[in-house]
Design a protein around this motif. Structure first.
Motif, mmCIF file in Angstrom:
data_model
loop_
_atom_site.group_PDB
_atom_site.id
_atom_site.type_symbol
_atom_site.label_atom_id
_atom_site.label_comp_id
_atom_site.label_asym_id
_atom_site.label_seq_id
_atom_site.Cartn_x
_atom_site.Cartn_y
_atom_site.Cartn_z
ATOM 1 N N ASP A 81 25.259 -65.395 37.242
ATOM 2 C CA ASP A 81 24.057 -64.611 37.524
ATOM 3 C C ASP A 81 24.041 -64.222 38.982
ATOM 4 O O ASP A 81 24.732 -64.821 39.801
ATOM 5 C CB ASP A 81 22.789 -65.389 37.146
ATOM 6 N N THR A 82 23.257 -63.198 39.304
ATOM 7 C CA THR A 82 23.118 -62.783 40.697
ATOM 8 C C THR A 82 21.778 -62.106 40.915
ATOM 9 O O THR A 82 21.142 -61.626 39.972
ATOM 10 C CB THR A 82 24.283 -61.861 41.139
ATOM 11 N N ASN A 83 21.378 -62.077 42.162
ATOM 12 C CA ASN A 83 20.127 -61.472 42.586
ATOM 13 C C ASN A 83 20.105 -59.984 42.222
ATOM 14 O O ASN A 83 21.119 -59.300 42.349
ATOM 15 C CB ASN A 83 20.004 -61.659 44.109
ATOM 16 N N PRO A 84 18.950 -59.465 41.799
ATOM 17 C CA PRO A 84 18.850 -58.045 41.424
ATOM 18 C C PRO A 84 19.196 -57.085 42.565
ATOM 19 O O PRO A 84 19.601 -55.952 42.309
ATOM 20 C CB PRO A 84 17.390 -57.863 41.012
ATOM 21 N N ASP A 85 19.060 -57.532 43.814
ATOM 22 C CA ASP A 85 19.373 -56.666 44.948
ATOM 23 C C ASP A 85 20.829 -56.763 45.398
ATOM 24 O O ASP A 85 21.258 -55.987 46.247
ATOM 25 C CB ASP A 85 18.469 -57.016 46.139
ATOM 26 N N MET A 126 27.790 -57.764 44.265
ATOM 27 C CA MET A 126 28.198 -58.780 43.291
ATOM 28 C C MET A 126 28.018 -58.269 41.872
ATOM 29 O O MET A 126 28.841 -58.555 41.003
ATOM 30 C CB MET A 126 27.428 -60.087 43.515
ATOM 31 N N GLN A 127 26.970 -57.496 41.623
ATOM 32 C CA GLN A 127 26.797 -56.924 40.289
ATOM 33 C C GLN A 127 28.003 -56.065 39.918
ATOM 34 O O GLN A 127 28.509 -56.142 38.799
ATOM 35 C CB GLN A 127 25.524 -56.080 40.226
ATOM 36 N N VAL A 177 31.106 -56.326 41.101
ATOM 37 C CA VAL A 177 32.262 -57.210 40.887
ATOM 38 C C VAL A 177 32.180 -57.868 39.511
ATOM 39 O O VAL A 177 33.167 -57.916 38.775
ATOM 40 C CB VAL A 177 32.337 -58.285 42.002
ATOM 41 N N ILE A 178 31.017 -58.375 39.165
ATOM 42 C CA ILE A 178 30.828 -59.072 37.890
ATOM 43 C C ILE A 178 31.112 -58.141 36.719
ATOM 44 O O ILE A 178 31.843 -58.494 35.789
ATOM 45 C CB ILE A 178 29.401 -59.667 37.811
ATOM 46 N N LYS A 179 30.553 -56.945 36.762
ATOM 47 C CA LYS A 179 30.768 -55.985 35.668
ATOM 48 C C LYS A 179 32.226 -55.552 35.596
ATOM 49 O O LYS A 179 32.799 -55.451 34.514
ATOM 50 C CB LYS A 179 29.860 -54.774 35.838
ATOM 51 N N LYS A 180 32.843 -55.325 36.749
ATOM 52 C CA LYS A 180 34.255 -54.920 36.785
ATOM 53 C C LYS A 180 35.152 -56.021 36.226
ATOM 54 O O LYS A 180 36.216 -55.739 35.669
ATOM 55 C CB LYS A 180 34.652 -54.569 38.222
ATOM 56 N N ALA A 181 34.704 -57.283 36.350
ATOM 57 C CA ALA A 181 35.481 -58.416 35.837
ATOM 58 C C ALA A 181 35.286 -58.619 34.339
ATOM 59 O O ALA A 181 35.775 -59.601 33.779
ATOM 60 C CB ALA A 181 35.113 -59.691 36.594
ATOM 61 N N GLY A 182 34.575 -57.709 33.680
ATOM 62 C CA GLY A 182 34.452 -57.775 32.222
ATOM 63 C C GLY A 182 33.230 -58.502 31.702
ATOM 64 O O GLY A 182 33.139 -58.792 30.512
ATOM 65 N N TYR A 228 19.824 -61.302 37.449
ATOM 66 C CA TYR A 228 20.516 -60.715 36.306
ATOM 67 C C TYR A 228 21.556 -61.716 35.832
ATOM 68 O O TYR A 228 22.302 -62.286 36.631
ATOM 69 C CB TYR A 228 21.209 -59.413 36.683
ATOM 70 N N ALA A 229 21.611 -61.938 34.529
ATOM 71 C CA ALA A 229 22.559 -62.878 33.922
ATOM 72 C C ALA A 229 23.646 -62.099 33.189
ATOM 73 O O ALA A 229 23.377 -61.053 32.587
ATOM 74 C CB ALA A 229 21.831 -63.807 32.951
ATOM 75 N N TYR A 230 24.858 -62.637 33.233
ATOM 76 C CA TYR A 230 26.019 -61.987 32.627
ATOM 77 C C TYR A 230 26.840 -63.026 31.876
ATOM 78 O O TYR A 230 26.826 -64.201 32.216
ATOM 79 C CB TYR A 230 26.914 -61.367 33.704
ATOM 80 N N GLU A 231 27.594 -62.535 30.897
ATOM 81 C CA GLU A 231 28.483 -63.417 30.145
ATOM 82 C C GLU A 231 29.762 -62.660 29.801
ATOM 83 O O GLU A 231 29.732 -61.458 29.523
ATOM 84 C CB GLU A 231 27.794 -63.898 28.865
ATOM 85 N N ARG A 232 30.861 -63.390 29.831
ATOM 86 C CA ARG A 232 32.151 -62.848 29.396
ATOM 87 C C ARG A 232 32.707 -63.792 28.345
ATOM 88 O O ARG A 232 32.888 -64.989 28.609
ATOM 89 C CB ARG A 232 33.128 -62.724 30.560
ATOM 90 N N LEU A 233 32.989 -63.246 27.184
ATOM 91 C CA LEU A 233 33.530 -64.057 26.107
ATOM 92 C C LEU A 233 34.994 -64.372 26.373
ATOM 93 O O LEU A 233 35.731 -63.581 26.962
ATOM 94 C CB LEU A 233 33.388 -63.348 24.768
ATOM 95 N N ILE A 234 35.402 -65.538 25.894
ATOM 96 C CA ILE A 234 36.802 -65.946 25.949
ATOM 97 C C ILE A 234 37.411 -65.572 24.601
ATOM 98 O O ILE A 234 36.893 -65.919 23.565
ATOM 99 C CB ILE A 234 36.934 -67.473 26.164
ATOM 100 N N LYS A 235 38.506 -64.875 24.677
ATOM 101 C CA LYS A 235 39.183 -64.495 23.424
ATOM 102 C C LYS A 235 40.002 -65.663 22.936
ATOM 103 O O LYS A 235 40.976 -66.061 23.570
ATOM 104 C CB LYS A 235 40.072 -63.277 23.672
#
Length: 178
Positions: free
Chosen positions: A129-133, A137-138, A140-145, A166-173
């Motif tokens: 997760d990261t700060n909305p501002d 980092m947002q 970087v996180i999105k670019k990392a999938g 904002y919270a993010y998740e990346r699934l492990i295949k």
């Protein structure tokens, strides 16, 4: 360049990188890490629990992150929907050296973490997760999938704050069983 688990001898370099991250966020007007967190005690705790990883090149620590297995209390009350309900690891306290900005080190750190975690049996995903501002980092996180899943109140937030990261998740295949 390699990622490795941090040792207590790395503490000063990690503290310096975190300090640089705090300064950069302040200059950008991002109210993240501006209240004393992360502090030396939290960084020592991360290292002692073997959660801290560092990105290193030619003996120099370029970046750091805490990769924490198990349930993260910050993620228990998501205003949204996680992509998976299974076991996950969380990434916190990500920072790279100011002397090496522009080299994509945050991206390399996220990918190195993913490459290790994807080989751990039973882990379904990685959460962060990261700060909305914190637009950098947002990105970087999105670019990392990672996929944005909702908002959380970080554990590090003071009780009086209404910060919702904002919270993010990346699934492990996981490999298919034949």
């Amino acid at each position: 360049m390699l990622m490795r688990r941090a040792h207590i001898e790395d503490l000063n370099a990690i503290k310096q990188i975190i300090f640089e991250g705090k300064e950069l966020l302040s200059k950008q007007g991002v109210n993240q890490w501006q209240d004393g967190y992360p502090n030396t005690d939290s960084l020592i705790n991360d290292i002692r629990n073997q959660w801290t990883v560092v990105l290193e090149e030619n003996g120099e620590i370029l970046g750091t992150a805490a990769v924490i297995p198990g349930t993260d209390d910050s993620y228990e009350n998501l205003d949204g929907i996680w992509l998976s309900n299974g076991p996950y690891v969380s990434i916190h306290r990500v920072a790279v050296s100011n002397h090496h900005h522009g080299r994509g080190l945050s991206q390399k750190l996220f990918e190195a973490i993913y490459d290790v975690v994807k080989n751990v049996n039973g882990i379904n995903s990685i959460r962060v997760d990261t700060n909305p501002d914190n637009l950098g980092m947002q990105h970087v996180i999105k670019k990392a999938g990672f996929i944005e899943t909702g908002k959380v109140v970080p554990i590090s937030a003071t009780q009086n704050t209404k910060i919702r990261n904002y919270a993010y998740e990346r699934l492990i295949k996981q490999p298919l069983l034949v």
